[in-house]
Design a protein around this motif. Sequence first.
Motif, mmCIF file in Angstrom:
data_model
loop_
_atom_site.group_PDB
_atom_site.id
_atom_site.type_symbol
_atom_site.label_atom_id
_atom_site.label_comp_id
_atom_site.label_asym_id
_atom_site.label_seq_id
_atom_site.Cartn_x
_atom_site.Cartn_y
_atom_site.Cartn_z
ATOM 1 N N MET A 1 -4.791 -18.933 14.568
ATOM 2 C CA MET A 1 -3.581 -18.411 13.944
ATOM 3 C C MET A 1 -3.132 -19.299 12.793
ATOM 4 O O MET A 1 -2.683 -18.813 11.752
ATOM 5 N N SER A 2 -3.276 -20.612 12.952
ATOM 6 C CA SER A 2 -2.906 -21.542 11.885
ATOM 7 C C SER A 2 -3.758 -21.315 10.639
ATOM 8 O O SER A 2 -3.276 -21.476 9.517
ATOM 9 N N ILE A 3 -5.011 -20.920 10.842
ATOM 10 C CA ILE A 3 -5.906 -20.670 9.710
ATOM 11 C C ILE A 3 -5.687 -19.275 9.129
ATOM 12 O O ILE A 3 -5.589 -19.093 7.910
ATOM 13 N N PHE A 4 -5.602 -18.267 9.999
ATOM 14 C CA PHE A 4 -5.446 -16.882 9.530
ATOM 15 C C PHE A 4 -4.098 -16.651 8.854
ATOM 16 O O PHE A 4 -3.964 -15.755 8.011
ATOM 17 N N ALA A 5 -3.106 -17.465 9.190
ATOM 18 C CA ALA A 5 -1.750 -17.248 8.676
ATOM 19 C C ALA A 5 -1.668 -17.320 7.162
ATOM 20 O O ALA A 5 -0.814 -16.669 6.555
ATOM 21 N N GLY A 6 -2.555 -18.110 6.515
ATOM 22 C CA GLY A 6 -2.533 -18.184 5.050
ATOM 23 C C GLY A 6 -2.832 -16.840 4.416
ATOM 24 O O GLY A 6 -2.002 -16.282 3.672
ATOM 25 N N PRO A 7 -4.020 -16.253 4.686
ATOM 26 C CA PRO A 7 -4.293 -14.908 4.166
ATOM 27 C C PRO A 7 -3.277 -13.871 4.628
ATOM 28 O O PRO A 7 -2.910 -12.973 3.870
ATOM 29 N N MET A 8 -2.812 -13.986 5.871
ATOM 30 C CA MET A 8 -1.834 -13.022 6.383
ATOM 31 C C MET A 8 -0.574 -12.994 5.517
ATOM 32 O O MET A 8 -0.033 -11.920 5.216
ATOM 33 N N MET A 9 -0.102 -14.175 5.095
ATOM 34 C CA MET A 9 1.092 -14.223 4.255
ATOM 35 C C MET A 9 0.825 -13.609 2.883
ATOM 36 O O MET A 9 1.704 -12.986 2.290
ATOM 37 N N ASN A 10 -0.414 -13.745 2.385
ATOM 38 C CA ASN A 10 -0.756 -13.082 1.119
ATOM 39 C C ASN A 10 -0.741 -11.572 1.270
ATOM 40 O O ASN A 10 -0.303 -10.846 0.367
ATOM 41 N N PHE A 11 -1.215 -11.064 2.420
ATOM 42 C CA PHE A 11 -1.166 -9.622 2.664
ATOM 43 C C PHE A 11 0.280 -9.140 2.739
ATOM 44 O O PHE A 11 0.627 -8.088 2.186
ATOM 45 N N PHE A 12 1.103 -9.903 3.436
ATOM 46 C CA PHE A 12 2.514 -9.536 3.567
ATOM 47 C C PHE A 12 3.186 -9.512 2.197
ATOM 48 O O PHE A 12 3.912 -8.564 1.868
ATOM 49 N N LEU A 13 2.940 -10.540 1.383
ATOM 50 C CA LEU A 13 3.533 -10.585 0.048
ATOM 51 C C LEU A 13 3.034 -9.421 -0.802
ATOM 52 O O LEU A 13 3.818 -8.792 -1.534
#
Length: 417
Positions: free
Chosen positions: A170-182
Amino acid sequence: MATLQNAFQIVLLFFVLVTIHEWGHFYFAKRAGILVREFAIGFGPKLLSFKKGETRYTLRLLPIGGFVRMAGEDPEIVQINPGQRIALALKGNEVTHIYINDFDNRSDSIVGVVEDIDLERRLFVKLDMDGEIKQFPVHPQALMVSKDKETQIAPWDRQFGSKTVGQRAMSIFAGPMMNFFLAFILFVTVVFMAGVPDKVKIQGTTAGSAAEKAGLMANDIIVQVNDVTIGADRNKLTSLIKQSVNKPMVWIIERNKEQIRKEVTPADINGGQVGVTLMAETRKASFGEAISNGWSSMTSATVSILDSFGKLATLQFKMDDLGGPVRIVEFTSEQASAGWAQYTFWAALMSLYLGLFNLLPFPALDGSRLVFLGFEALRGKPVDPGRESIVHFVGFAMLMLLMIAVTYNDILRLIKG
């Protein structure tokens, strides 16, 4: 003034996209209890640096990414071995500072030779002070000081490797996830800014065309064609035209809020043409329409980006098809000049691209780190950290070489015009 504004928008775009990505890593690492040593935007020499809490925040010279440095990912702490001379600063009976050198200026500390030490699990140091052996507990946030550089110790339960596979993933996936959210938020914002298509409007007519002969004019709104309501569907209009080559069509247009009947006969050119340039007339979007249209834009953009990755993987591209930082800056400037709606749409695409690119299973990218965690979950034990580090280092070097190559190509293209 326009140039300054474009420069500001270019810097803003890169800063926001990288910051939101790294913040995702940072936030979920902190939630998992991992000690985050540094939150950095950019690479290379530090331009700005300050420490807040346990984390140092830095802005670096090269704006080509960023990183979140978590405890346990790199061997960044100076090792202390038995037989080594150190100084300890105590609060009560607990060690708060461990000094590696410059003992003469540590008048408020005790100096001795290390008999035994554990700064990860048992948190103690046993010191020989002129023949007297004494053991001291170490505070879990104690600082190691070497030449005035302070580094907080990282007990095992604060290190990246101590967390569950799920927490690390989750700590690693969270970076791309925040880009998707943005990206989704920006796509929705574009819909609110630009509105949704409501009617098909004539932007202009071609001289001598069937449309001009029929008396159609710029800004006419096409209401009906052959008793079929057009609405905002350009494809419906195009289909009707192609079905009526050399046959008179009845068009109902709206001009100055008045409906007018026109007879138009499509010419037999490219399957049927009347000689009009079309544009959409928009209206304000409802909240539901903004969400729906924003999601549609994001899904179609995702398909397009993944298709480009597929061509890259199968070598179906030319060097000129690739763009590096120079071309991205150039295109971002063009989008900024086109207005805030176009700039926001481009920012959404870039955020989506950054998220998807980082999930590729290529060494040094987040996707590769997730693959290693997947292997760990299947095997029940982690991959050797040394081997994983080598893989990521090689991947990073390859990415840097590709970056240099495409940047060189971009510069040549600019020189050649």
